[in-house]
Design a protein around this motif. Structure first.
Motif, PDB file in Angstrom:
ATOM      1  N   VAL A  63       0.808  -1.223   0.000  1.00  0.00           N
ATOM      2  CA  VAL A  63       0.000   0.000   0.000  1.00  0.00           C
ATOM      3  C   VAL A  63       0.840   1.272   0.000  1.00  0.00           C
ATOM      4  O   VAL A  63       0.290   2.377  -0.088  1.00  0.00           O
ATOM      5  N   LYS A  64       2.140   1.137   0.073  1.00  0.00           N
ATOM      6  CA  LYS A  64       3.010   2.318   0.087  1.00  0.00           C
ATOM      7  C   LYS A  64       2.793   3.159  -1.171  1.00  0.00           C
ATOM      8  O   LYS A  64       2.722   2.637  -2.277  1.00  0.00           O
ATOM      9  N   GLY A  65       2.678   4.455  -0.958  1.00  0.00           N
ATOM     10  CA  GLY A  65       2.454   5.364  -2.075  1.00  0.00           C
ATOM     11  C   GLY A  65       0.992   5.517  -2.458  1.00  0.00           C
ATOM     12  O   GLY A  65       0.652   6.403  -3.255  1.00  0.00           O
ATOM     13  N   ARG A  66       0.131   4.671  -1.922  1.00  0.00           N
ATOM     14  CA  ARG A  66      -1.301   4.743  -2.256  1.00  0.00           C
ATOM     15  C   ARG A  66      -2.162   5.091  -1.042  1.00  0.00           C
ATOM     16  O   ARG A  66      -3.194   5.748  -1.181  1.00  0.00           O
ATOM     17  N   PHE A  67      -1.744   4.637   0.127  1.00  0.00           N
ATOM     18  CA  PHE A  67      -2.516   4.861   1.355  1.00  0.00           C
ATOM     19  C   PHE A  67      -1.757   5.824   2.257  1.00  0.00           C
ATOM     20  O   PHE A  67      -0.529   5.814   2.296  1.00  0.00           O
ATOM     21  N   THR A  68      -2.504   6.619   3.013  1.00  0.00           N
ATOM     22  CA  THR A  68      -1.908   7.527   3.985  1.00  0.00           C
ATOM     23  C   THR A  68      -2.656   7.415   5.302  1.00  0.00           C
ATOM     24  O   THR A  68      -3.881   7.589   5.347  1.00  0.00           O
ATOM     25  N   SER A  79      -7.204   7.929  10.848  1.00  0.00           N
ATOM     26  CA  SER A  79      -7.838   7.837   9.544  1.00  0.00           C
ATOM     27  C   SER A  79      -6.910   7.138   8.567  1.00  0.00           C
ATOM     28  O   SER A  79      -5.695   7.102   8.760  1.00  0.00           O
ATOM     29  N   LEU A  80      -7.511   6.594   7.516  1.00  0.00           N
ATOM     30  CA  LEU A  80      -6.753   5.952   6.453  1.00  0.00           C
ATOM     31  C   LEU A  80      -7.318   6.454   5.128  1.00  0.00           C
ATOM     32  O   LEU A  80      -8.460   6.134   4.781  1.00  0.00           O
ATOM     33  N   GLN A  81      -6.537   7.237   4.426  1.00  0.00           N
ATOM     34  CA  GLN A  81      -6.911   7.703   3.102  1.00  0.00           C
ATOM     35  C   GLN A  81      -6.364   6.710   2.089  1.00  0.00           C
ATOM     36  O   GLN A  81      -5.155   6.506   2.018  1.00  0.00           O
ATOM     37  N   MET A  82      -7.265   6.099   1.324  1.00  0.00           N
ATOM     38  CA  MET A  82      -6.875   5.065   0.369  1.00  0.00           C
ATOM     39  C   MET A  82      -7.139   5.573  -1.038  1.00  0.00           C
ATOM     40  O   MET A  82      -8.274   5.971  -1.355  1.00  0.00           O
ATOM     41  N   SER A  83      -6.108   5.535  -1.875  1.00  0.00           N
ATOM     42  CA  SER A  83      -6.230   5.990  -3.250  1.00  0.00           C
ATOM     43  C   SER A  83      -5.721   4.901  -4.184  1.00  0.00           C
ATOM     44  O   SER A  83      -5.039   3.969  -3.749  1.00  0.00           O
ATOM     45  N   SER A  84      -6.047   5.054  -5.457  1.00  0.00           N
ATOM     46  CA  SER A  84      -5.620   4.071  -6.469  1.00  0.00           C
ATOM     47  C   SER A  84      -5.936   2.654  -6.007  1.00  0.00           C
ATOM     48  O   SER A  84      -5.097   1.762  -6.085  1.00  0.00           O
ATOM     49  N   LEU A  85      -7.135   2.472  -5.535  1.00  0.00           N
ATOM     50  CA  LEU A  85      -7.523   1.182  -4.971  1.00  0.00           C
ATOM     51  C   LEU A  85      -7.531   0.092  -6.021  1.00  0.00           C
ATOM     52  O   LEU A  85      -7.845   0.321  -7.201  1.00  0.00           O
ATOM     53  N   LYS A  86      -7.160  -1.109  -5.570  1.00  0.00           N
ATOM     54  CA  LYS A  86      -7.083  -2.281  -6.428  1.00  0.00           C
ATOM     55  C   LYS A  86      -8.031  -3.352  -5.888  1.00  0.00           C
ATOM     56  O   LYS A  86      -8.330  -3.379  -4.693  1.00  0.00           O
ATOM     57  N   PRO A  87      -8.462  -4.275  -6.746  1.00  0.00           N
ATOM     58  CA  PRO A  87      -9.325  -5.356  -6.254  1.00  0.00           C
ATOM     59  C   PRO A  87      -8.698  -6.134  -5.091  1.00  0.00           C
ATOM     60  O   PRO A  87      -9.412  -6.582  -4.192  1.00  0.00           O
ATOM     61  N   GLU A  88      -7.388  -6.257  -5.100  1.00  0.00           N
ATOM     62  CA  GLU A  88      -6.731  -6.990  -4.006  1.00  0.00           C
ATOM     63  C   GLU A  88      -6.730  -6.223  -2.685  1.00  0.00           C
ATOM     64  O   GLU A  88      -6.303  -6.765  -1.661  1.00  0.00           O
ATOM     65  N   ASP A  89      -7.211  -5.003  -2.675  1.00  0.00           N
ATOM     66  CA  ASP A  89      -7.390  -4.268  -1.426  1.00  0.00           C
ATOM     67  C   ASP A  89      -8.709  -4.632  -0.727  1.00  0.00           C
ATOM     68  O   ASP A  89      -8.965  -4.177   0.396  1.00  0.00           O
ATOM     69  N   THR A  90      -9.513  -5.430  -1.393  1.00  0.00           N
ATOM     70  CA  THR A  90     -10.793  -5.836  -0.827  1.00  0.00           C
ATOM     71  C   THR A  90     -10.603  -6.620   0.461  1.00  0.00           C
ATOM     72  O   THR A  90      -9.725  -7.491   0.549  1.00  0.00           O
ATOM     73  N   GLY A  91     -11.426  -6.324   1.448  1.00  0.00           N
ATOM     74  CA  GLY A  91     -11.370  -7.047   2.704  1.00  0.00           C
ATOM     75  C   GLY A  91     -12.085  -6.289   3.797  1.00  0.00           C
ATOM     76  O   GLY A  91     -12.639  -5.203   3.565  1.00  0.00           O
TER      77      GLY A  91
END
Length: 115
Positions: A63-68, A79-91
């Motif tokens: 998640v480096k570079g995509r989540f903050t 908080s968790l800001q998630m960007s450029s999400l991918k299907p494998e981030d599902t959960g």
């Protein structure tokens, strides 16, 4: 009694963004660290990102570079800001608060990323 409550999950298309929030109550002590873990179907729970009281962060390589991850010490929130999400981030994403070597968990919030 420490309570950990997450919010902000949902369904998003690949490439989209979501923001998760977590509030910790019932304690006068701060969490150190606090952060996020996730569990995909059929897999073990894994670390996503954590942050200490002085702002030191730790991210899973995936998640480096995509989540903050960020926190408000005064409010005891993370908080968790998630960007450029991918299907494998599902959960199911769980908020974690660690105090004096004891872990407190939220009930989890579902994040689903469609392809």
């Amino acid at each position: 009694q420490v309570q950990v409550v997450e919010s902000g999950g949902g369904l998003v298309q690949a490439g989209g963004s979501l923001r998760l929030s977590c509030a910790v109550s019932g304690t006068i002590f701060s969490c150190n660290p606090m952060g996020w873990y996730r569990q995909a179907p059929g897999k073990q729970r894994e670390l996503v990102a954590t942050i200490t009281g002085d702002g030191t962060t730790n991210y899973a390589d995936s998640v480096k570079g995509r989540f903050t991850v960020s926190r408000d010490n005064a409010e005891n929130t993370v908080s968790l800001q998630m960007s450029s999400l991918k299907p494998e981030d599902t959960g199911v994403y769980y908020c974690n608060c660690r105090q004096f070597s004891r872990d407190y968990w939220g009930q989890g919030t579902q994040v689903t990323v469609s392809s």
